[in-house]
Each structure stands twice: as structure tokens, then as C-alpha cells.
Design a protein around this motif. Sequence first.
Motif, PDB file in Angstrom:
ATOM      1  N   GLN A 250       8.660   5.376  -0.600  1.00  0.00           N
ATOM      2  CA  GLN A 250       8.629   6.764  -1.052  1.00  0.00           C
ATOM      3  C   GLN A 250       8.947   6.858  -2.534  1.00  0.00           C
ATOM      4  OE1 GLN A 250      11.302   8.987   1.475  1.00  0.00           O
ATOM      5  NE2 GLN A 250       9.760   9.209   3.076  1.00  0.00           N
ATOM      6  N   PRO A 251       8.478   7.908  -3.190  1.00  0.00           N
ATOM      7  CA  PRO A 251       8.830   8.093  -4.603  1.00  0.00           C
ATOM      8  C   PRO A 251      10.346   8.074  -4.801  1.00  0.00           C
ATOM      9  CG  PRO A 251       7.094   9.602  -3.981  1.00  0.00           C
ATOM     10  CD  PRO A 251       7.541   8.929  -2.711  1.00  0.00           C
ATOM     11  N   GLY A 252      10.764   7.399  -5.854  1.00  0.00           N
ATOM     12  CA  GLY A 252      12.194   7.233  -6.113  1.00  0.00           C
ATOM     13  C   GLY A 252      12.798   6.013  -5.466  1.00  0.00           C
TER      14      GLY A 252
ATOM     15  N   ARG B 164      12.886   0.825 -15.707  1.00  0.00           N
ATOM     16  CA  ARG B 164      12.799   0.962 -14.250  1.00  0.00           C
ATOM     17  C   ARG B 164      12.589  -0.370 -13.547  1.00  0.00           C
ATOM     18  NH1 ARG B 164       8.626   3.662 -12.065  1.00  0.00           N
ATOM     19  NH2 ARG B 164       7.192   3.189 -13.770  1.00  0.00           N
ATOM     20  N   PHE B 165      11.873  -1.265 -14.177  1.00  0.00           N
ATOM     21  CA  PHE B 165      11.567  -2.570 -13.578  1.00  0.00           C
ATOM     22  C   PHE B 165      12.340  -3.662 -14.313  1.00  0.00           C
ATOM     23  CE2 PHE B 165       6.986  -1.605 -11.892  1.00  0.00           C
ATOM     24  CZ  PHE B 165       7.470  -0.479 -11.259  1.00  0.00           C
ATOM     25  N   ALA B 166      12.617  -4.748 -13.587  1.00  0.00           N
ATOM     26  CA  ALA B 166      13.302  -5.887 -14.201  1.00  0.00           C
ATOM     27  C   ALA B 166      12.737  -7.182 -13.644  1.00  0.00           C
ATOM     28  CB  ALA B 166      14.803  -5.806 -13.944  1.00  0.00           C
TER      29      ALA B 166
ATOM     30  N   ASN C 230      12.517  -0.189  -9.500  1.00  0.00           N
ATOM     31  CA  ASN C 230      13.343   0.958  -9.134  1.00  0.00           C
ATOM     32  C   ASN C 230      12.676   2.259  -9.574  1.00  0.00           C
ATOM     33  OD1 ASN C 230      15.396  -0.824  -8.197  1.00  0.00           O
ATOM     34  ND2 ASN C 230      16.202  -0.999 -10.278  1.00  0.00           N
ATOM     35  N   ASP C 231      13.119   3.352  -8.977  1.00  0.00           N
ATOM     36  CA  ASP C 231      12.600   4.672  -9.328  1.00  0.00           C
ATOM     37  C   ASP C 231      11.068   4.669  -9.303  1.00  0.00           C
ATOM     38  OD1 ASP C 231      12.674   6.862 -12.258  1.00  0.00           O
ATOM     39  OD2 ASP C 231      12.552   7.334 -10.114  1.00  0.00           O
ATOM     40  N   LEU C 232      10.521   4.173  -8.221  1.00  0.00           N
ATOM     41  CA  LEU C 232       9.066   4.056  -8.124  1.00  0.00           C
ATOM     42  C   LEU C 232       8.397   5.419  -8.082  1.00  0.00           C
ATOM     43  CD1 LEU C 232       8.984   1.015  -5.734  1.00  0.00           C
ATOM     44  CD2 LEU C 232       7.785   1.139  -7.926  1.00  0.00           C
ATOM     45  N   ARG C 233       7.215   5.457  -8.695  1.00  0.00           N
ATOM     46  CA  ARG C 233       6.432   6.678  -8.804  1.00  0.00           C
ATOM     47  C   ARG C 233       5.051   6.462  -8.201  1.00  0.00           C
ATOM     48  NH1 ARG C 233       7.728   6.960 -15.303  1.00  0.00           N
ATOM     49  NH2 ARG C 233      10.002   7.282 -15.112  1.00  0.00           N
ATOM     50  N   PRO C 234       4.381   7.531  -7.787  1.00  0.00           N
ATOM     51  CA  PRO C 234       3.031   7.362  -7.228  1.00  0.00           C
ATOM     52  C   PRO C 234       2.093   6.603  -8.164  1.00  0.00           C
ATOM     53  CG  PRO C 234       3.826   9.563  -6.750  1.00  0.00           C
ATOM     54  CD  PRO C 234       4.855   8.926  -7.654  1.00  0.00           C
ATOM     55  N   GLU C 235       2.276   6.753  -9.458  1.00  0.00           N
ATOM     56  CA  GLU C 235       1.398   6.058 -10.411  1.00  0.00           C
ATOM     57  C   GLU C 235       1.683   4.561 -10.503  1.00  0.00           C
ATOM     58  OE1 GLU C 235       3.269   8.755 -11.039  1.00  0.00           O
ATOM     59  OE2 GLU C 235       4.237   8.638 -13.024  1.00  0.00           O
ATOM     60  N   ASP C 236       2.730   4.098  -9.829  1.00  0.00           N
ATOM     61  CA  ASP C 236       2.991   2.655  -9.747  1.00  0.00           C
ATOM     62  C   ASP C 236       2.178   1.998  -8.635  1.00  0.00           C
ATOM     63  OD1 ASP C 236       6.417   3.435 -10.385  1.00  0.00           O
ATOM     64  OD2 ASP C 236       4.984   2.589 -11.812  1.00  0.00           O
TER      65      ASP C 236
ATOM     66  N   GLN D 162      -2.549 -14.225  -5.286  1.00  0.00           N
ATOM     67  CA  GLN D 162      -3.557 -13.465  -4.549  1.00  0.00           C
ATOM     68  C   GLN D 162      -3.305 -11.966  -4.596  1.00  0.00           C
ATOM     69  OE1 GLN D 162      -0.947 -14.848  -3.200  1.00  0.00           O
ATOM     70  NE2 GLN D 162      -0.152 -13.381  -1.699  1.00  0.00           N
ATOM     71  N   GLY D 163      -2.127 -11.553  -5.026  1.00  0.00           N
ATOM     72  CA  GLY D 163      -1.798 -10.141  -5.143  1.00  0.00           C
ATOM     73  C   GLY D 163      -1.083  -9.597  -3.924  1.00  0.00           C
ATOM     74  N   THR D 164      -0.270  -8.581  -4.170  1.00  0.00           N
ATOM     75  CA  THR D 164       0.415  -7.892  -3.083  1.00  0.00           C
ATOM     76  C   THR D 164       0.351  -6.387  -3.359  1.00  0.00           C
ATOM     77  OG1 THR D 164       2.483  -7.765  -1.805  1.00  0.00           O
ATOM     78  CG2 THR D 164       2.714  -8.098  -4.176  1.00  0.00           C
ATOM     79  N   GLN D 165       0.050  -5.627  -2.318  1.00  0.00           N
ATOM     80  CA  GLN D 165      -0.156  -4.187  -2.472  1.00  0.00           C
ATOM     81  C   GLN D 165       1.182  -3.450  -2.495  1.00  0.00           C
ATOM     82  OE1 GLN D 165      -3.182  -2.251  -2.693  1.00  0.00           O
ATOM     83  NE2 GLN D 165      -1.718  -0.614  -3.163  1.00  0.00           N
ATOM     84  N   VAL D 166       1.324  -2.568  -3.472  1.00  0.00           N
ATOM     85  CA  VAL D 166       2.467  -1.658  -3.540  1.00  0.00           C
ATOM     86  C   VAL D 166       1.918  -0.236  -3.504  1.00  0.00           C
ATOM     87  CG1 VAL D 166       4.348  -0.773  -4.970  1.00  0.00           C
ATOM     88  CG2 VAL D 166       3.950  -3.248  -4.805  1.00  0.00           C
ATOM     89  N   THR D 167       2.388   0.535  -2.531  1.00  0.00           N
ATOM     90  CA  THR D 167       1.951   1.921  -2.402  1.00  0.00           C
ATOM     91  C   THR D 167       3.173   2.831  -2.439  1.00  0.00           C
ATOM     92  OG1 THR D 167       0.056   1.262  -1.048  1.00  0.00           O
ATOM     93  CG2 THR D 167       0.701   3.577  -0.978  1.00  0.00           C
ATOM     94  N   VAL D 168       3.145   3.784  -3.364  1.00  0.00           N
ATOM     95  CA  VAL D 168       4.245   4.736  -3.512  1.00  0.00           C
ATOM     96  C   VAL D 168       3.722   6.103  -3.101  1.00  0.00           C
ATOM     97  CG1 VAL D 168       5.999   5.694  -5.036  1.00  0.00           C
ATOM     98  CG2 VAL D 168       5.126   3.370  -5.427  1.00  0.00           C
ATOM     99  N   SER D 169       4.227   6.577  -1.982  1.00  0.00           N
ATOM    100  CA  SER D 169       3.722   7.825  -1.433  1.00  0.00           C
ATOM    101  C   SER D 169       4.734   8.429  -0.480  1.00  0.00           C
ATOM    102  CB  SER D 169       2.401   7.583  -0.692  1.00  0.00           C
ATOM    103  OG  SER D 169       1.946   8.755  -0.059  1.00  0.00           O
ATOM    104  N   SER D 170       4.742   9.745  -0.438  1.00  0.00           N
ATOM    105  CA  SER D 170       5.609  10.432   0.521  1.00  0.00           C
ATOM    106  C   SER D 170       4.847  10.747   1.801  1.00  0.00           C
ATOM    107  CB  SER D 170       6.161  11.719  -0.104  1.00  0.00           C
ATOM    108  OG  SER D 170       5.094  12.538  -0.561  1.00  0.00           O
TER     109      SER D 170
END
Length: 120
Positions: free
Chosen positions: A13-15, A67-69, A84-90, A112-120
Motif C-alpha cells: 500500500q502507499p506509504g 526514501r530508498f537506501a 520506504n514511503d512507497l508511492r504509486p509512481e514507484d 530477471q527483474g522483480t515486480q513492485v506494485t504500490v496500490s491501495s
Amino acid sequence: QLQLVESGGGLVQPGGSLRLSCLASGSRSDYYTIGWFRQAPGKEREKVACLASLDNSIHYGDSVKGRFAISRDNAKNIVYLQMNDLRPEDTAVYYCKIQERLGHKDYDYWGQGTQVTVSS
């Protein structure tokens, strides 16, 4: 043959926060730059964070600063991306990349990549 395997992506979720891991095996050099890139649908791949082995310098993309490290565990050959503090645009596919220097030549390898989805 150098190989990179990412893990840790998912839906958040966002945040919220996630930590990505990149396990590197088969490296032949002590001189390399390793980091994370991401690519969202319809957009170009962009640099998120990278770390240089020569001087331990770290660079972040403007959109993730503060936000990222990025960090590494040399004993385990793992590079982490704490987000941290993930946003939909991430939302994107996140790729680990290493540029290894052998002699006077640089060699690039991608995971190969890993999917990150930020959504409520």
C-alpha cells in the motif's frame, strides 16, 4: 558466468515499505558497480540506486532520494534496496544490474527483474 537473482517484490500500500534483494554469483572482479534500475509500463528504464566497490560511493535517482537506501552484505554477496514511503509512481519492474570491470573492459549483467506494485 555471473548471475543476478532478485527477490522481494510484491504488492504494498502507499506509504508502505519493501526490501529487495539481489544475490550475485560468479563475479570475477573486485571492481564493479552494482545497483537497481526500474522500468514502468510505457516508460524508459531509469536508475534507482547504485554502489561502486572502488570507493563505496552511492548514488540515487532524484525521485527516490530520502526514501530508498542501497546496501550490501559482502559475506553473502547480496545487495539490498530498502524502499520506504512507497508511492504509486514507484510501481515498476525492478532490475538488479552489475557492471564488472576486467582489465580495461566493462561487462554488464542484468537480473530477471522483480515486480513492485504500490496500490491501495
